[in-house]
Design a protein around this motif. Structure first.
Motif, PDB file in Angstrom:
ATOM      1  N   GLU A  51       0.928  -1.234  -0.003  1.00 27.56           N
ATOM      2  CA  GLU A  51      -0.043   0.116  -0.015  1.00 27.56           C
ATOM      3  C   GLU A  51       0.870   1.158  -0.081  1.00 27.56           C
ATOM      4  O   GLU A  51       0.711   1.972  -0.718  1.00 27.56           O
ATOM      5  CB  GLU A  51      -1.002  -0.082   1.164  1.00 27.56           C
ATOM      6  N   LYS A  52       1.926   1.214   0.728  1.00 28.11           N
ATOM      7  CA  LYS A  52       2.772   2.353   0.771  1.00 28.11           C
ATOM      8  C   LYS A  52       3.334   2.406  -0.531  1.00 28.11           C
ATOM      9  O   LYS A  52       3.705   3.678  -1.203  1.00 28.11           O
ATOM     10  CB  LYS A  52       3.992   2.020   1.714  1.00 28.11           C
ATOM     11  N   LEU A  56       2.987   5.755  -3.976  1.00 22.99           N
ATOM     12  CA  LEU A  56       4.296   6.379  -4.722  1.00 22.99           C
ATOM     13  C   LEU A  56       4.130   6.269  -6.006  1.00 22.99           C
ATOM     14  O   LEU A  56       4.468   7.294  -6.940  1.00 22.99           O
ATOM     15  CB  LEU A  56       5.484   5.867  -4.087  1.00 22.99           C
ATOM     16  N   LYS A  57       3.368   5.185  -6.376  1.00 22.80           N
ATOM     17  CA  LYS A  57       3.253   4.849  -7.833  1.00 22.80           C
ATOM     18  C   LYS A  57       2.530   3.799  -8.317  1.00 22.80           C
ATOM     19  O   LYS A  57       2.356   2.703  -7.583  1.00 22.80           O
ATOM     20  CB  LYS A  57       4.965   4.501  -8.605  1.00 22.80           C
ATOM     21  N   ASP A  58       1.470   3.897  -8.904  1.00 25.13           N
ATOM     22  CA  ASP A  58       0.388   2.947  -9.536  1.00 25.13           C
ATOM     23  C   ASP A  58       1.166   2.006 -10.328  1.00 25.13           C
ATOM     24  O   ASP A  58       1.220   2.092 -11.348  1.00 25.13           O
ATOM     25  CB  ASP A  58      -0.806   3.517 -10.084  1.00 25.13           C
ATOM     26  N   ASP A  59       1.283   0.759  -9.773  1.00 23.74           N
ATOM     27  CA  ASP A  59       2.019  -0.125 -10.494  1.00 23.74           C
ATOM     28  C   ASP A  59       1.218  -1.564 -10.589  1.00 23.74           C
ATOM     29  O   ASP A  59       0.794  -1.999  -9.484  1.00 23.74           O
ATOM     30  CB  ASP A  59       3.494  -0.573  -9.640  1.00 23.74           C
ATOM     31  N   PRO A  60       1.064  -2.006 -11.723  1.00 19.31           N
ATOM     32  CA  PRO A  60       0.139  -3.346 -11.811  1.00 19.31           C
ATOM     33  C   PRO A  60       0.712  -4.559 -11.160  1.00 19.31           C
ATOM     34  O   PRO A  60       0.035  -5.149 -10.447  1.00 19.31           O
ATOM     35  CB  PRO A  60      -0.083  -3.632 -13.201  1.00 19.31           C
ATOM     36  N   GLU A  61       2.018  -4.640 -11.307  1.00 18.95           N
ATOM     37  CA  GLU A  61       2.520  -5.712 -10.474  1.00 18.95           C
ATOM     38  C   GLU A  61       2.368  -5.753  -9.022  1.00 18.95           C
ATOM     39  O   GLU A  61       2.158  -6.870  -8.385  1.00 18.95           O
ATOM     40  CB  GLU A  61       4.127  -5.786 -10.853  1.00 18.95           C
ATOM     41  N   ARG A  63       0.298  -4.172  -7.351  1.00 17.34           N
ATOM     42  CA  ARG A  63      -1.278  -4.523  -7.136  1.00 17.34           C
ATOM     43  C   ARG A  63      -1.762  -5.526  -7.227  1.00 17.34           C
ATOM     44  O   ARG A  63      -2.505  -6.170  -6.157  1.00 17.34           O
ATOM     45  CB  ARG A  63      -2.181  -3.192  -8.143  1.00 17.34           C
ATOM     46  N   ASP A  64      -1.184  -6.513  -8.012  1.00 21.77           N
ATOM     47  CA  ASP A  64      -1.386  -7.950  -8.071  1.00 21.77           C
ATOM     48  C   ASP A  64      -0.840  -8.734  -6.673  1.00 21.77           C
ATOM     49  O   ASP A  64      -1.426  -9.352  -6.088  1.00 21.77           O
ATOM     50  CB  ASP A  64      -0.984  -8.456  -9.385  1.00 21.77           C
ATOM     51  N   LEU A  85      -9.644  -3.106  -9.960  1.00 19.05           N
ATOM     52  CA  LEU A  85      -8.754  -2.025 -10.757  1.00 19.05           C
ATOM     53  C   LEU A  85      -7.933  -2.340 -11.776  1.00 19.05           C
ATOM     54  O   LEU A  85      -7.688  -1.747 -12.916  1.00 19.05           O
ATOM     55  CB  LEU A  85      -7.872  -1.360  -9.549  1.00 19.05           C
ATOM     56  N   LEU A  86      -7.383  -3.541 -11.576  1.00 19.42           N
ATOM     57  CA  LEU A  86      -6.401  -4.300 -12.686  1.00 19.42           C
ATOM     58  C   LEU A  86      -7.085  -4.488 -13.944  1.00 19.42           C
ATOM     59  O   LEU A  86      -6.683  -4.227 -14.909  1.00 19.42           O
ATOM     60  CB  LEU A  86      -5.855  -5.533 -11.983  1.00 19.42           C
ATOM     61  N   ALA A  87      -8.307  -5.059 -13.729  1.00 15.23           N
ATOM     62  CA  ALA A  87      -9.436  -5.302 -14.906  1.00 15.23           C
ATOM     63  C   ALA A  87      -9.467  -4.042 -15.803  1.00 15.23           C
ATOM     64  O   ALA A  87      -9.528  -4.262 -16.870  1.00 15.23           O
ATOM     65  CB  ALA A  87     -10.217  -6.094 -14.346  1.00 15.23           C
ATOM     66  N   GLU A  88      -9.822  -2.917 -15.032  1.00 15.78           N
ATOM     67  CA  GLU A  88     -10.095  -1.709 -15.642  1.00 15.78           C
ATOM     68  C   GLU A  88      -8.983  -1.151 -16.319  1.00 15.78           C
ATOM     69  O   GLU A  88      -8.968  -0.704 -17.441  1.00 15.78           O
ATOM     70  CB  GLU A  88     -10.798  -0.709 -14.763  1.00 15.78           C
TER      71      GLU A  88
END
Length: 292
Positions: A51-52, A56-61, A63-64, A85-88
């Motif tokens: 979460e931290k 700092l950066k929206d990163d798909p990896e 988030r997975d 969110l990943l699906a979107e």
């Protein structure tokens, strides 16, 4: 730093560049601390790290990774939110939608599961895994006929899809189609003869068909494969009880109580006071002998 930059003709990084570099270092630190924590089974800490990092950066990896850690600690709702969110962000990625469906299944949220499966079907209608997941959703919503059709398609698309045959066999048996369930059980036995779930399905088929001796023999095999199978002891005891073998049924129920002392709590809160023999009589009057 300024001296060496001046000496070699370099330029001092701007405050914006310094901040950017610091954020990149912090992102990597939180990401890999989360990965290490997850590998050690420290999922609460891993979630905090991920979460931290995402702040700092929206990163798909990442988030997975976060969704996986949330699943590990049983926070299915939060995991589904991350997967949405990943699906979107990747609307053509069928694997993400399938994972959303799997987590919804764990949460017993069959409406969300069905919705995710519909999206996966739209992306790839000939995906065996999607058909299997759709069947699980159909069963969850009380539509076994649709489930059987989907499982048949899954098994056709993937001839080695043992789970599809197993679930179809269980579903057919629950619908009263003993012959259909027997076909799936026999097909699975040819390939996975020592598999506990396959042996249980075949034992239940034999029990439902009225073949008590064959059912008991199969339950015996299950207990050889897994000496801790509560289902096998309980269901074998049911068959013995029906055959008038009260002592054998009592022994199996005693084993169930040893493996899980709360197994009969729904029959009577104080099983020790009444004795196992009376408990057997009560239990086998109420349980589903097929265990389905």
């Amino acid at each position: 730093m300024g001296f060496w930059n001046a000496l070699f003709g370099g330029q001092e990084p701007s405050p914006e560049e310094k901040q950017k570099n610091e954020e990149a270092r912090s992102f990597d630190m939180f990401k890999y601390d989360g990965v290490k924590a997850a590998r050690m089974g420290q999922f609460d800490y891993a979630v905090k790290c991920y979460e931290k990092a995402l702040q700092l950066k929206d990163d798909p990896e990442v988030r997975d990774y976060l969704a996986r850690a949330q699943v590990k600690r049983g926070d299915f709702g939060a995991a589904m939110a991350q997967l949405r969110l990943l699906a979107e962000a990747a609307p053509d990625n069928v694997a993400v939608v399938q994972q959303l469906a799997r987590v919804a299944y764990m949460a017993e949220d069959y409406a969300t599961m069905e919705e995710a499966c519909a999206k996966a079907q739209a992306l790839d209608g000939n995906n065996a895994d999607t058909c299997f997941l759709s069947a699980q959703a159909a069963i969850g919503q009380g539509n076994p006929i649709q489930a059987v059709a989907l499982l048949t398609k899954a098994a056709t698309l993937n001839a080695n899809f043992g789970d599809a045959l197993l679930l179809r066999g269980k579903t057919l048996l629950s619908m009263g189609d003993v012959k259909g369930a027997a076909k799936d059980a026999d097909s699975l036995l040819e390939r996975y003869g020592d598999n506990e779930d396959v042996l249980l399905l075949k034992a239940r088929v034999e029990h439902k068909a009225g073949h008590a001796a064959a059912a008991i023999a199969l339950y015996n095999k299950v207990t050889e494969v897994n000496p801790f199978s509560i289902e096998a002891f309980k269901e074998r005891g049911q068959v013995k009880y029906e055959q008038g073998d009260t002592k054998g049924a009592q022994e199996d129920m005693q084993k169930v109580l040893e493996l899980n002392p709360d197994a009969l709590a729904d029959v009577s809160g104080d099983y020790s006071a009444e004795g196992v023999e009376n408990k057997v009589r009560q239990a086998y009057s109420f349980i589903n002998p097929l265990g389905i």
